[in-house]
Scaffold this active site. Structure first.
Site, short mmCIF file in Angstrom:
data_model
loop_
_atom_site.label_atom_id
_atom_site.label_comp_id
_atom_site.label_asym_id
_atom_site.label_seq_id
_atom_site.Cartn_x
_atom_site.Cartn_y
_atom_site.Cartn_z
N SER A 155 0.95 -1.17 -0.09
CA SER A 155 -0.18 0.00 -0.02
C SER A 155 0.88 1.18 0.00
CB SER A 155 -0.74 0.02 1.20
OG SER A 155 -2.01 -0.54 1.17
N HIS A 158 -2.93 0.75 -4.46
CA HIS A 158 -2.53 -0.48 -5.42
C HIS A 158 -2.81 -0.22 -6.68
CE1 HIS A 158 -1.45 -3.28 -1.88
NE2 HIS A 158 -2.50 -2.40 -1.08
N HIS A 213 -5.90 -8.72 -1.74
CA HIS A 213 -6.10 -9.41 -0.33
C HIS A 213 -6.97 -10.37 -0.23
CE1 HIS A 213 -3.97 -5.25 -0.65
NE2 HIS A 213 -3.40 -5.63 0.45
N TYR A 234 -9.17 -9.96 2.26
CA TYR A 234 -10.48 -9.33 2.71
C TYR A 234 -11.10 -8.82 1.61
CZ TYR A 234 -7.36 -5.08 1.81
OH TYR A 234 -6.62 -4.23 1.42
N GLU A 235 -10.54 -8.85 0.34
CA GLU A 235 -11.50 -8.43 -0.97
C GLU A 235 -12.35 -9.58 -1.54
OE1 GLU A 235 -8.67 -5.94 -3.89
OE2 GLU A 235 -7.27 -6.99 -2.49
N ALA A 259 2.54 -2.02 4.23
CA ALA A 259 2.33 -1.02 5.26
C ALA A 259 1.68 -1.75 6.38
CB ALA A 259 1.36 0.01 4.67
N MET A 283 -2.48 -6.57 6.67
CA MET A 283 -3.19 -7.57 6.31
C MET A 283 -2.76 -8.21 5.20
SD MET A 283 -6.68 -4.82 6.37
CE MET A 283 -6.69 -3.94 7.90
N SER A 284 -1.48 -8.38 4.94
CA SER A 284 -1.04 -9.12 3.48
C SER A 284 0.01 -9.88 4.01
CB SER A 284 -0.73 -8.12 2.66
OG SER A 284 0.47 -7.08 3.31
N ASN A 289 1.50 3.91 10.69
CA ASN A 289 0.52 4.31 11.91
C ASN A 289 0.92 3.57 13.03
OD1 ASN A 289 -1.28 2.26 10.25
ND2 ASN A 289 -1.82 2.12 12.14
N HIS A 334 -7.30 5.00 6.09
CA HIS A 334 -6.49 4.53 5.18
C HIS A 334 -5.95 5.67 4.51
CE1 HIS A 334 -5.16 1.90 1.78
NE2 HIS A 334 -5.87 2.66 1.06
N1 HPA Z 1 -3.51 -2.66 10.96
C1 HPA Z 1 -3.57 -3.37 9.93
N2 HPA Z 1 -3.33 -3.09 8.77
C2 HPA Z 1 -2.33 -1.94 8.67
C3 HPA Z 1 -2.49 -0.97 9.64
C4 HPA Z 1 -2.83 -1.23 10.86
O1 HPA Z 1 -2.77 -0.78 11.97
N3 HPA Z 1 -1.72 0.08 9.20
C5 HPA Z 1 -1.26 -0.23 7.63
N4 HPA Z 1 -1.88 -1.64 7.81
#
Ligand code: HPA
Length: 274
Positions: free
Chosen positions: A28, A59, A81, A83-84, A111, A209-210, A233, A245
């Site tokens: 990401s 993406h 991903h 989740y998609e 990310a 998430m990847s 973050n 996001h």
């Molecule tokens: N959690 C899950 N996926 C992420 C995060 C997060 O805090 N930051 C970037 N991708």
């Protein structure tokens, strides 16, 4: 499946005859690394049989074949991903195609939210190991013996030599890097503070998430894996701030230069491994 992988590899070879040594998956907001690719051939995922177009902002969905510092690379700019709604075997399809094209090393980037309180947004972390919290595994189902064994070893899922190269590359360009454990969640919700606390207790330093599916598929194939997380973050509850996001994409863009320098340097060194 094996035949389908071979057909896709043939299609790519029909566009450009390649023997990439290093594969890269850009996470990401990290897609701008592609500007460092020399003599690029760009193929949109929508034109590649078996590939799915990316639906997530940040993406792009393109395969780029070319060279980085003289090393032949195949770069996946964007990923799909779980989740998609994609099945795991579709998520790892591009990884497997790169393997059939001949990559020996795969660099996975993402990310991630920082769990370790020593991290700060904008930090880069070498993945030393992962925890699969997705309750899914891309190798479920009949084993494809041509790809690898039924029960792959995951003791060194992130290859120590590649980790060392990432560390020395960072040193060379004067970049401070952490090393940490990545927890892979299914998403698409960000985590609750309680989940983040649990993962911290379980030994995770960051969460995303990847990456876990591709890492598993690459280990199955006997490919050396390296991983870099960009801490975009602090994970939920660590700072009490809500997550968005947009903020996460923005932070990834801010580290782009350091991130690209690191990848470039590491790819050059990986190119002269063995
Ligand atoms: N959690 C899950 N996926 C992420 C995060 C997060 O805090 N930051 C970037 N991708």
């Amino acid at each position: 499946m094996y035949e389908k992988l071979g057909n896709t590899a043939k299609y790519i070879q029909s566009i450009k005859k390649v023997t990439p040594q290093v594969g890269v998956v850009l996470g990401s907001g990290l897609g701008a690394f592609v500007d460092r690719i020399e003599d690029p051939t760009v193929i949109p995922y929508s034109e590649i049989p078996g590939f799915y177009d990316c639906t997530v902002e940040g993406h792009t969905g393109r395969l780029i074949l070319g060279k980085v510092k003289g090393v032949e690379v195949a770069v996946l700019q964007g990923r799909i991903h779980a989740y998609e709604g994609h099945p795991m075997e579709d998520i790892v399809f591009p990884t497997r195609v790169l393997a059939i094209l001949g990559i020996e090393t795969l660099l996975l980037t993402n990310a991630a939210g920082g769990i370790n309180k020593a991290y700060a947004p904008g930090d880069l972390v070498i993945i030393e190991d992962h925890i699969n919290m997705m309750a899914k595994n891309p190798l479920i189902g009949p084993n494809i013996a041509e790809l690898g064994p039924r029960f792959p070893d995951m003791t060194q899922a992130y290859n120590p030599e590649v980790r060392e190269i990432l560390a020395t590359s960072a040193q060379k360009i004067g970049l401070k890097l952490h090393t940490g454990v990545y927890a892979g969640m299914l998403g698409p919700t960000y985590e609750t503070p309680a989940e983040v606390k649990m993962m911290g207790i379980c030994g995770a330093d960051m969460v995303g998430m990847s990456t876990v599916p591709e890492s598993i598929a690459a280990n199955h194939l006997g490919i050396k894996v390296g991983g870099i997380s960009c801490i975009t973050n602090m994970a939920a509850g660590i700072q009490g701030k809500k997550l968005s996001h947009d903020d996460i994409k923005e932070q990834a863009v801010r580290v782009m230069n350091d991130f690209s320098n690191l990848l470039e340097e590491a790819i050059e060194k990986i190119g002269s491994m063995n």
